[in-house]
Design an enzyme around this catalytic site. Structure first.
Site, PDB file in Angstrom:
ATOM      1  N   HIS A 121     -29.302 -32.228  44.122  1.00  0.00           N
ATOM      2  CA  HIS A 121     -29.607 -31.364  45.268  1.00  0.00           C
ATOM      3  C   HIS A 121     -30.486 -30.209  44.798  1.00  0.00           C
ATOM      4  O   HIS A 121     -30.248 -29.608  43.755  1.00  0.00           O
ATOM      5  CB  HIS A 121     -28.311 -30.843  45.890  1.00  0.00           C
ATOM      6  CG  HIS A 121     -28.550 -29.788  46.909  1.00  0.00           C
ATOM      7  ND1 HIS A 121     -29.501 -29.921  47.900  1.00  0.00           N
ATOM      8  CD2 HIS A 121     -27.993 -28.559  47.084  1.00  0.00           C
ATOM      9  CE1 HIS A 121     -29.501 -28.824  48.639  1.00  0.00           C
ATOM     10  NE2 HIS A 121     -28.607 -27.985  48.159  1.00  0.00           N
ATOM     11  N   CYS A 127     -25.411 -29.932  52.316  1.00  0.00           N
ATOM     12  CA  CYS A 127     -26.367 -30.440  51.320  1.00  0.00           C
ATOM     13  C   CYS A 127     -25.903 -31.740  50.669  1.00  0.00           C
ATOM     14  O   CYS A 127     -26.676 -32.388  49.967  1.00  0.00           O
ATOM     15  CB  CYS A 127     -26.638 -29.372  50.271  1.00  0.00           C
ATOM     16  SG  CYS A 127     -27.058 -27.790  51.016  1.00  0.00           S
ATOM     17  N   ASN A 158     -34.707 -24.850  49.344  1.00  0.00           N
ATOM     18  CA  ASN A 158     -33.505 -25.647  49.594  1.00  0.00           C
ATOM     19  C   ASN A 158     -33.587 -26.220  51.011  1.00  0.00           C
ATOM     20  O   ASN A 158     -33.515 -25.470  51.982  1.00  0.00           O
ATOM     21  CB  ASN A 158     -32.275 -24.742  49.426  1.00  0.00           C
ATOM     22  CG  ASN A 158     -30.968 -25.489  49.653  1.00  0.00           C
ATOM     23  OD1 ASN A 158     -30.946 -26.587  50.192  1.00  0.00           O
ATOM     24  ND2 ASN A 158     -29.876 -24.867  49.244  1.00  0.00           N
TER      25      ASN A 158
HETATM   26  N1  COA Z   1     -35.092 -10.075  45.737  1.00  0.00           N
HETATM   27  C1  COA Z   1     -34.657  -9.072  44.962  1.00  0.00           C
HETATM   28  N2  COA Z   1     -33.347  -8.781  44.812  1.00  0.00           N
HETATM   29  C2  COA Z   1     -32.476  -9.568  45.462  1.00  0.00           C
HETATM   30  C3  COA Z   1     -32.868 -10.631  46.271  1.00  0.00           C
HETATM   31  C4  COA Z   1     -34.238 -10.883  46.401  1.00  0.00           C
HETATM   32  N3  COA Z   1     -34.707 -11.862  47.163  1.00  0.00           N
HETATM   33  N4  COA Z   1     -31.772 -11.229  46.760  1.00  0.00           N
HETATM   34  C5  COA Z   1     -30.716 -10.560  46.287  1.00  0.00           C
HETATM   35  N5  COA Z   1     -31.144  -9.543  45.516  1.00  0.00           N
HETATM   36  C6  COA Z   1     -30.333  -8.564  44.823  1.00  0.00           C
HETATM   37  C7  COA Z   1     -28.979  -8.378  45.460  1.00  0.00           C
HETATM   38  O1  COA Z   1     -29.029  -7.461  46.524  1.00  0.00           O
HETATM   39  C8  COA Z   1     -28.158  -7.857  44.309  1.00  0.00           C
HETATM   40  O2  COA Z   1     -28.435  -6.484  44.160  1.00  0.00           O
HETATM   41  P1  COA Z   1     -27.278  -5.467  43.701  1.00  0.00           P
HETATM   42  O3  COA Z   1     -26.864  -5.933  42.327  1.00  0.00           O
HETATM   43  O4  COA Z   1     -27.966  -4.156  43.702  1.00  0.00           O
HETATM   44  O5  COA Z   1     -26.203  -5.595  44.717  1.00  0.00           O
HETATM   45  C9  COA Z   1     -28.767  -8.601  43.161  1.00  0.00           C
HETATM   46  O6  COA Z   1     -30.079  -9.015  43.522  1.00  0.00           O
HETATM   47  C10 COA Z   1     -27.996  -9.863  42.881  1.00  0.00           C
HETATM   48  O7  COA Z   1     -28.291 -10.179  41.605  1.00  0.00           O
HETATM   49  P2  COA Z   1     -27.507 -11.358  40.990  1.00  0.00           P
HETATM   50  O8  COA Z   1     -26.170 -11.449  41.629  1.00  0.00           O
HETATM   51  O9  COA Z   1     -27.549 -11.239  39.512  1.00  0.00           O
HETATM   52  O10 COA Z   1     -28.372 -12.562  41.497  1.00  0.00           O
HETATM   53  P3  COA Z   1     -28.151 -14.014  41.083  1.00  0.00           P
HETATM   54  O11 COA Z   1     -28.675 -14.260  39.718  1.00  0.00           O
HETATM   55  O12 COA Z   1     -26.752 -14.459  41.376  1.00  0.00           O
HETATM   56  O13 COA Z   1     -29.123 -14.775  42.072  1.00  0.00           O
HETATM   57  C11 COA Z   1     -28.979 -16.154  44.005  1.00  0.00           C
HETATM   58  C12 COA Z   1     -28.850 -14.736  43.439  1.00  0.00           C
HETATM   59  C13 COA Z   1     -28.679 -16.144  45.483  1.00  0.00           C
HETATM   60  C14 COA Z   1     -30.408 -16.644  43.774  1.00  0.00           C
HETATM   61  C15 COA Z   1     -28.006 -17.070  43.242  1.00  0.00           C
HETATM   62  O14 COA Z   1     -26.718 -16.488  43.237  1.00  0.00           O
HETATM   63  C16 COA Z   1     -27.909 -18.445  43.835  1.00  0.00           C
HETATM   64  O15 COA Z   1     -28.856 -19.197  43.842  1.00  0.00           O
HETATM   65  N6  COA Z   1     -26.711 -18.841  44.287  1.00  0.00           N
HETATM   66  C17 COA Z   1     -26.497 -20.139  44.859  1.00  0.00           C
HETATM   67  C18 COA Z   1     -27.047 -20.164  46.248  1.00  0.00           C
HETATM   68  C19 COA Z   1     -27.218 -21.561  46.755  1.00  0.00           C
HETATM   69  O16 COA Z   1     -27.619 -22.426  46.040  1.00  0.00           O
HETATM   70  N7  COA Z   1     -26.895 -21.756  48.017  1.00  0.00           N
HETATM   71  C20 COA Z   1     -27.050 -22.993  48.655  1.00  0.00           C
HETATM   72  C21 COA Z   1     -25.966 -23.924  48.249  1.00  0.00           C
HETATM   73  S1  COA Z   1     -26.256 -25.490  48.896  1.00  0.00           S
END
Ligand code: COA
Length: 321
Positions: A239, A116, A269
């Site tokens: 980004h 990215c 993204n």
């Molecule tokens: N719908 C519902 N629940 C989901 C889900 C979805 N699409 N995706 C994940 N979950 C669940 C997980 O299974 C987990 O459940 P558990 O607690 O029972 O194990 C829970 O949601 C995770 O919650 P949490 O960790 O609080 O989520 P989060 O606030 O960290 O959000 C992301 C998850 C992926 C959106 C976030 O971490 C993120 O954006 N990270 C950066 C990713 C990114 O930018 N990547 C590219 C980099 S260039």
């Protein structure tokens, strides 16, 4: 690597273009087939829809052709094609080679994979090529991440999309690039990866945490090297991974939302394509005037990061100056 430039002349952006596949995939589409909800996706990421389809080369060619048309040029006027992508169509050869042929570009062509951060890495490399004597470089960020994302995995499927953005850089007296900061921490590379032929796997929480830190740190380095403060920025083009990452980073940098360009609500993204898509959106909406200071800042797999401060000596859309 960090550097400040101290020489006369340089390069500036004289044209731009974008491309998105036709197929829109909404949060409701995921809701219908995965254990997720529109509310969860919107609240955690800000993403409402993304585009799926096409090939990386086809999107790159469409965006590149639009940028050439805007600049009043043909491929024959271009000395080099740099294609930032982390989802190339082939292992061998570079996707840029197909773009070079289809746009009849005279000069060389290669891909850059810095995930990215790829577009900003490419921007700096384009300036370097022009400093070495080339006249014009076509820089494209293009991705088809839907092909390397497991559409059954709710952790990743909701995040990524396909698209492309391109700019033409031309040698000029008034350099647009005031400063830049490029970095990589390879020890964290397993936080977000996809094996050849496989799908993206990611430690979302850790990527989130690191993303905010590196964006803030890198932006501060570039601003310090340019001798400016965040108050002086007219526009920030981050980004487009997650609206909460953007808000957290901008809040730490004292940058208000009205100075930030976002497209992730509609694109998800798109990795290397996300910064040019958001930059072009801001340009087309008249959010950049002559001599404005613009910060580009990204992070991604690797973990890589990149930022750059531009003084907008480039083209301004008609009637927007
Ligand atoms: N719908 C519902 N629940 C989901 C889900 C979805 N699409 N995706 C994940 N979950 C669940 C997980 O299974 C987990 O459940 P558990 O607690 O029972 O194990 C829970 O949601 C995770 O919650 P949490 O960790 O609080 O989520 P989060 O606030 O960290 O959000 C992301 C998850 C992926 C959106 C976030 O971490 C993120 O954006 N990270 C950066 C990713 C990114 O930018 N990547 C590219 C980099 S260039």
């Amino acid at each position: 690597m960090t550097t400040q430039r101290h020489r006369d002349g340089g390069a500036t952006i004289i044209g731009w273009g974008t491309a998105l596949p036709d197929r829109i995939v909404t949060n409701a589409d995921f809701e219908a087939r995965l254990d997720t909800t529109d509310e969860w996706i919107t609240e955690r990421t800000g993403i409402r829809e993304r585009r799926h389809g096409s090939t990386t080369a086809a999107l790159a060619v469409e965006a590149g052709r639009a940028a050439l048309d805007m600049a009043g040029l043909t491929g024959d006027d271009i000395d080099f094609v740099l294609l930032a992508t982390t989802s190339p169509d082939y292992q061998i050869p570079s996707t840029a080679s197909q773009v070079q042929e289809e746009l009849s570009v005279r000069g060389g062509a290669c891909d850059i994979n810095a995930a990215c951060s790829g577009f900003v890495y490419g921007l700096v490399q384009a300036h370097g090529l022009i400093a070495m004597g080339l006249q014009r470089v076509l820089l494209i960020g293009a991705e088809t991440l839907s092909r390397v994302t497991d559409q059954q995995d709710r952790n990743t499927a909701i995040l990524f999309g396909d698209g492309a953005g391109a700019v033409v850089l031309e040698a000029c007296e008034n350099d647009q690039l005031l400063s830049f900061d490029l970095g990589s921490d390879g020890s964290a590379r397993t936080l977000l990866d996809a094996p050849i032929g496989g799908y993206i796997a990611m430690n979302g929480k850790e990527v989130f945490r690191r993303a905010v830190t590196v964006m803030v740190d890198s932006a501060r380095v570039s601003m310090a090297d340019a001798g400016i403060t965040s108050e002086e920025l007219a526009l920030v083009v981050p980004h487009q991974a997650n609206i909460r990452i953007i808000e957290a980073a901008c809040s730490r940098l004292d940058i208000t939302a009205d100075r930030v360009s976002t497209v992730l609500q509609e694109t998800g993204n798109t990795s290397s394509a996300s910064i040019p898509l958001a930059l072009v959106r801001a340009l087309e909406n008249g959010r950049v005037a002559a001599d404005d200071l613009v910060l580009l800042v990204g992070f991604g797999a690797g973990m890589s990061w990149a930022s750059a401060v531009l003084r907008w000596t480039g083209r301004i859309p008609e009637g927007k100056s």
